[in-house]
Design a protein around this motif. Structure first.
Motif, PDB file in Angstrom:
ATOM      1  N   ALA A 225       0.827  -1.207   0.000  1.00  8.61           N
ATOM      2  CA  ALA A 225       0.000   0.000   0.000  1.00  8.61           C
ATOM      3  C   ALA A 225       0.865   1.262   0.000  1.00  8.61           C
ATOM      4  CB  ALA A 225      -0.925  -0.007   1.207  1.00  8.61           C
ATOM      5  N   LEU A 226       1.945   1.252   0.773  1.00  6.28           N
ATOM      6  CA  LEU A 226       2.840   2.409   0.795  1.00  6.28           C
ATOM      7  C   LEU A 226       3.447   2.660  -0.586  1.00  6.28           C
ATOM      8  CD1 LEU A 226       4.776   1.962   4.179  1.00  6.28           C
ATOM      9  CD2 LEU A 226       2.847   3.488   3.693  1.00  6.28           C
ATOM     10  N   TYR A 227       3.823   1.575  -1.262  1.00  4.27           N
ATOM     11  CA  TYR A 227       4.391   1.736  -2.602  1.00  4.27           C
ATOM     12  C   TYR A 227       3.341   2.291  -3.560  1.00  4.27           C
ATOM     13  CZ  TYR A 227       6.159   0.765  -7.243  1.00  4.27           C
ATOM     14  OH  TYR A 227       6.542   0.897  -8.564  1.00  4.27           O
ATOM     15  N   MET A 240       9.729  -1.648  -3.235  1.00  2.80           N
ATOM     16  CA  MET A 240       9.428  -2.500  -2.086  1.00  2.80           C
ATOM     17  C   MET A 240      10.702  -2.849  -1.322  1.00  2.80           C
ATOM     18  SD  MET A 240       6.104  -3.182  -1.804  1.00  2.80           S
ATOM     19  CE  MET A 240       5.679  -4.859  -1.289  1.00  2.80           C
ATOM     20  N   HIS A 241      11.791  -3.054  -2.052  1.00  2.31           N
ATOM     21  CA  HIS A 241      13.070  -3.336  -1.396  1.00  2.31           C
ATOM     22  C   HIS A 241      13.494  -2.141  -0.541  1.00  2.31           C
ATOM     23  CE1 HIS A 241      17.414  -3.948  -0.969  1.00  2.31           C
ATOM     24  NE2 HIS A 241      17.182  -5.237  -1.165  1.00  2.31           N
ATOM     25  N   ALA A 242      13.309  -0.932  -1.062  1.00  2.00           N
ATOM     26  CA  ALA A 242      13.676   0.271  -0.316  1.00  2.00           C
ATOM     27  C   ALA A 242      12.811   0.421   0.936  1.00  2.00           C
ATOM     28  CB  ALA A 242      13.529   1.498  -1.210  1.00  2.00           C
ATOM     29  N   LEU A 243      11.517   0.137   0.828  1.00  2.00           N
ATOM     30  CA  LEU A 243      10.621   0.230   1.986  1.00  2.00           C
ATOM     31  C   LEU A 243      11.026  -0.785   3.057  1.00  2.00           C
ATOM     32  CD1 LEU A 243       7.213   0.693   0.147  1.00  2.00           C
ATOM     33  CD2 LEU A 243       8.253   2.334   1.733  1.00  2.00           C
ATOM     34  N   ALA A 244      11.356  -2.003   2.627  1.00  2.00           N
ATOM     35  CA  ALA A 244      11.778  -3.029   3.583  1.00  2.00           C
ATOM     36  C   ALA A 244      13.059  -2.611   4.292  1.00  2.00           C
ATOM     37  CB  ALA A 244      11.970  -4.363   2.867  1.00  2.00           C
ATOM     38  N   LEU A 257      12.051 -10.092   2.153  1.00  2.14           N
ATOM     39  CA  LEU A 257      12.845 -10.005   0.929  1.00  2.14           C
ATOM     40  C   LEU A 257      12.837 -11.319   0.161  1.00  2.14           C
ATOM     41  CD1 LEU A 257      15.887  -7.849   2.112  1.00  2.14           C
ATOM     42  CD2 LEU A 257      13.954  -7.140   0.681  1.00  2.14           C
ATOM     43  N   SER A 258      12.881 -12.437   0.873  1.00  2.00           N
ATOM     44  CA  SER A 258      12.815 -13.721   0.170  1.00  2.00           C
ATOM     45  C   SER A 258      11.481 -13.874  -0.550  1.00  2.00           C
ATOM     46  CB  SER A 258      13.043 -14.880   1.149  1.00  2.00           C
ATOM     47  OG  SER A 258      11.993 -14.973   2.090  1.00  2.00           O
ATOM     48  N   GLU A 259      10.383 -13.460   0.092  1.00  2.00           N
ATOM     49  CA  GLU A 259       9.071 -13.509  -0.561  1.00  2.00           C
ATOM     50  C   GLU A 259       9.005 -12.536  -1.732  1.00  2.00           C
ATOM     51  OE1 GLU A 259       6.114 -15.435   0.225  1.00  2.00           O
ATOM     52  OE2 GLU A 259       7.785 -16.573   1.077  1.00  2.00           O
TER      53      GLU A 259
END
Length: 281
Positions: A225-227, A240-244, A257-259
């Protein structure tokens, strides 16, 4: 003819990537006995012919199971403290899973992710304005916390391990997940304010709950949702990688990250996928 063995399946793919399957023979009395090791509170499966029985266990448990081989799932009972524990969890999940029957399952795609709901909560989402829905979901969450308090008073011995933390997180993140769906899927329908989702910033993303299914489901939905509400100036994978990297740490970050890499595997020809993947491993 009934099978002469029973299969134990210990799924730890969310923790260690391992899926252990151990086959045990039944004796002349159609009985079985075995021991195995688990590292934390988790779910296992007993498989007999084509039937599966899910059981929650934690280190130190002793389980006594009575099984009707002709009706493996519905006529099986657990005794002892583990039996009480599983009865509490079974009652909770029967009333809180996204759908009990296939006909009750609903899916909504928001951006790159499918969100899952059920017909009852979806009816509330469609018909209730913001304040009414907030009150309804708050009451629902409070009722389940009251159920948890009552069970603690009735059976304090089964809450000595991780059961309390597990159920508390299930209740909280189940609530947060449906609040998120309401604020994304039904935002236009109810003319929700742009800052509706701001309260979710206070929902913990601590990896202490990494073993909780509702937590994992919520984390992925929340970052998705944030993305989607960003300017999307970068690809889904990079965003998504940056948000994580910004919001997650520890075990939950590794799981996420694996998912994410599995979900975006079709984009592996993108140079950013290769670079991020090799950084991850």
């Amino acid at each position: 003819n009934l099978a002469h063995h029973i299969l134990l399946r210990i799924d730890e793919r969310d923790y260690s990537g391992n899926l252990a399957q151990i086959e045990y023979p039944l004796d002349g009395n159609e009985s079985f006995e075995f021991s195995f090791q688990v590292e934390r509170f988790q779910k296992i499966k007993l498989v007999y012919t084509r039937n599966e029985l899910e059981i929650f266990v934690e280190p130190g448990d002793t389980i006594f199971i009575d099984i009707d081989p002709m009706n493996f799932v519905f006529n099986s009972s657990l005794r002892g403290n583990n039996g009480i524990k599983n009865n509490i969890l079974q009652f909770y999940y029967e009333n809180n899973q996204c759908a009990k029957r296939r006909s009750d399952r609903l899916q909504f795609k928001y951006g790159n992710l499918w969100y899952h709901s059920n017909t009852i909560i979806d009816r509330w989402m469609r018909s209730m304005e913001e304040q009414a829905f907030l009150l309804k979901m708050g009451d629902r969450k409070n009722q389940w916390f009251q159920y948890l308090i009552e069970k603690q008073l009735d059976h304090p011995e089964v809450f000595q391990g991780d059961l309390l933390a597990y159920l508390e997180s299930e209740i909280n993140y189940n609530w947060a997940y449906f609040m998120l769906i309401y604020g994304t899927t039904y935002s236009a329908r109810h003319s929700l304010p742009e800052n509706y989702l701001d309260f979710l910033k206070d929902v913990s993303l601590s990896d202490a709950y990494v073993h909780c299914p509702s937590f994992r489901r919520y984390v992925f939905a929340y970052l998705n949702a944030l993305y989607e509400q960003s300017d999307k100036s970068v690809s889904y994978l990079i965003g998504m990688h940056a948000l994580a990297s910004q919001l997650l740490e520890g075990e939950i970050k590794a799981w996420f990250l694996s998912e994410l890499f599995l979900k975006t595997l079709k984009n592996r020809d993108d140079p950013s996928f290769i670079d991020l993947y090799y950084d991850f491993i």
